[in-house]
Design a protein around this motif. Structure first.
Motif, PDB file in Angstrom:
ATOM      1  N   UNK A   1       0.822  -1.206   0.000  1.00 53.11           N
ATOM      2  CA  UNK A   1       0.000   0.000   0.000  1.00 53.11           C
ATOM      3  C   UNK A   1       0.857   1.257   0.000  1.00 53.11           C
ATOM      4  N   UNK A   2       0.421   2.253  -0.750  1.00 54.15           N
ATOM      5  CA  UNK A   2       0.898   3.621  -0.603  1.00 54.15           C
ATOM      6  C   UNK A   2      -0.204   4.402   0.091  1.00 54.15           C
ATOM      7  N   UNK A   3       0.142   5.139   1.138  1.00 55.27           N
ATOM      8  CA  UNK A   3      -0.851   5.922   1.871  1.00 55.27           C
ATOM      9  C   UNK A   3      -0.476   7.391   1.803  1.00 55.27           C
ATOM     10  N   UNK A   4      -1.415   8.244   2.213  1.00 56.44           N
ATOM     11  CA  UNK A   4      -1.213   9.696   2.174  1.00 56.44           C
ATOM     12  C   UNK A   4      -0.748  10.138   0.797  1.00 56.44           C
ATOM     13  N   UNK A   5      -1.405   9.602  -0.235  1.00 57.61           N
ATOM     14  CA  UNK A   5      -1.040   9.908  -1.618  1.00 57.61           C
ATOM     15  C   UNK A   5      -1.681  11.225  -2.031  1.00 57.61           C
TER      16      UNK A   5
END
Length: 270
Positions: A65-69
Motif C-alpha cells: 500500500x501507498x498511503x497519504x497519496x
C-alpha cells in the motif's frame, strides 16, 4: 465533479475535483479510454497494488500500500501523465515522482515513463515490500544486507514496458553511494540484465559483515541472464580503491564468467 470518493476492498481514492472533457460531443464517451480527457486532483488517498494489478498483473502478488497519496493528473486513460507530489510507504519511507503512462489498458504493451524525484527508503519498510515482490522469503544473507542499509535516498528514471525497461538511478545511503544505468528485459529463460554500476565509498565490509574489509570505489559492467539455471553471463569490474585491513589497494581489474554453478574469475593488478 467535486468531492468524489472511490472505495474498493483495498484502496480508498479521494478526488476533490475532476473534469471530464469529451469535446462537447456525447458520442466520444463511447470510446472513453481514448477520447475523454480527464483532469483531476487526488488527496490523502490509499492505493493498493492489488488494484493496480488490474492494469499491471505482474503486481498481483506485491500486496503493498501507498498511503497519504497526493497527486495531480491529466489526459485520457490510454495516454495520461501526472505528478505524484507525495506518498508514504510503511512507517517512514516516502516517494515523489512525475509519470507518463501510454497504452493502457493493454498493460503488456503500455509504455511507462517514471521520474522518481525524491525517494526516501528505510530498511524496516523495504523488507516486507521486497519479500512480497519476489513472492518468497528472502535468503538470510540478502535480508542481512538490506537491514544494514538503514536508509537510502534516491532519484531515478524508469523508462519502458514492464517486460523491457531501463533504469538510471543515483543512490545515497548509510552504506555509501551507488550510481546505476541498467537495462532489464524478460526472456523465456529468465531476466536479461545489462548495464553499469559505479560505487563511491561503499561500505562493502559493513554490508557483508566482514570487519577487515572497508570501503570500495569501483566501476563495474555486467551482461547476465538470471533464471532457473542460475546466473549465466559475464561481468567486469575496475576496483579504483578498496580498504582491506590496514591497507588500501587500487588499480585492480576483475573479470568473471558465470554459467550457473560454474564460474571463472581472473584478477589483474597494476
Amino acid at each position: 465533479f467535486e468531492k468524489l470518493k472511490v472505495a474498493t476492498p483495498h484502496s480508498v481514492i479521494s478526488i476533490p475535483s475532476i473534469t471530464l472533457d469529451g469535446g462537447g460531443d456525447w458520442a466520444t464517451y463511447k470510446d472513453y479510454i481514448n477520447c475523454v480527457r480527464m483532469t483531476g486532483v487526488v488527496e490523502d488517498t490509499v492505493v493498493s497494488t492489488d488494484d493496480i494489478a488490474y492494469f499491471a498483473p505482474a503486481m498481483r502478488e506485491w500486496k503493498t500500500e501507498l498511503v497519504a497519496v497526493n497527486a495531480t493528473f491529466e489526459g485520457v486513460v490510454s495516454d495520461f501523465e501526472g505528478v505524484l507530489q507525495s506518498a508514504k510507504l510503511g512507517e517512514r519511507s516516502s516517494v515523489a515522482a512525475d509519470f507518463h503512462i501510454k497504452g493502457l489498458p493493454d498493460w503488456r504493451n503500455t509504455h511507462y515513463g517514471v521520474k522518481l524525484e525524491d525517494v526516501r527508503l528505510y530498511s524496516t519498510d523495504v523488507i516486507p515490500v521486497v519479500t512480497n515482490v519476489v513472492n518468497k522469503p528472502l535468503p538470510r544473507n540478502v535480508m542481512d544486507i538490506i537491514k544494514r542499509v538503514t536508509w537510502l535516498n534516491m532519484n531515478a528514471t524508469f523508462d519502458g514496458k514492464l517486460s523491457a525497461f531501463k533504469v538510471n538511478a543515483n543512490m545515497r545511503s548509510s552504506a555509501g553511494d551507488v550510481r546505476a544505468d541498467v537495462a532489464i528485459s524478460r526472456k523465456r529463460e529468465g531476466y536479461a540484465i545489462k548495464g553499469d554500476v559505479v560505487t563511491d565509498n561503499l561500505g562493502v565490509g559493513h554490508l557483508l559483515n566482514q570487519k577487515n574489509i572497508h570501503t570500495l570505489d569501483t566501476r563495474a559492467t555486467a551482461d547476465v541472464l538470471v533464471g532457473k539455471a542460475g546466473i549465466v553471463g559475464s561481468a567486469q569490474a575496475n576496483i579504483e580503491s578498496i580498504g582491506i585491513g590496514a591497507n588500501r589497494y587500487s588499480g585492480i581489474g576483475v573479470t568473471a564468467t558465470i554459467d550457473g554453478s560454474e564460474y571463472s574469475v581472473s584478477v589483474a593488478s597494476e
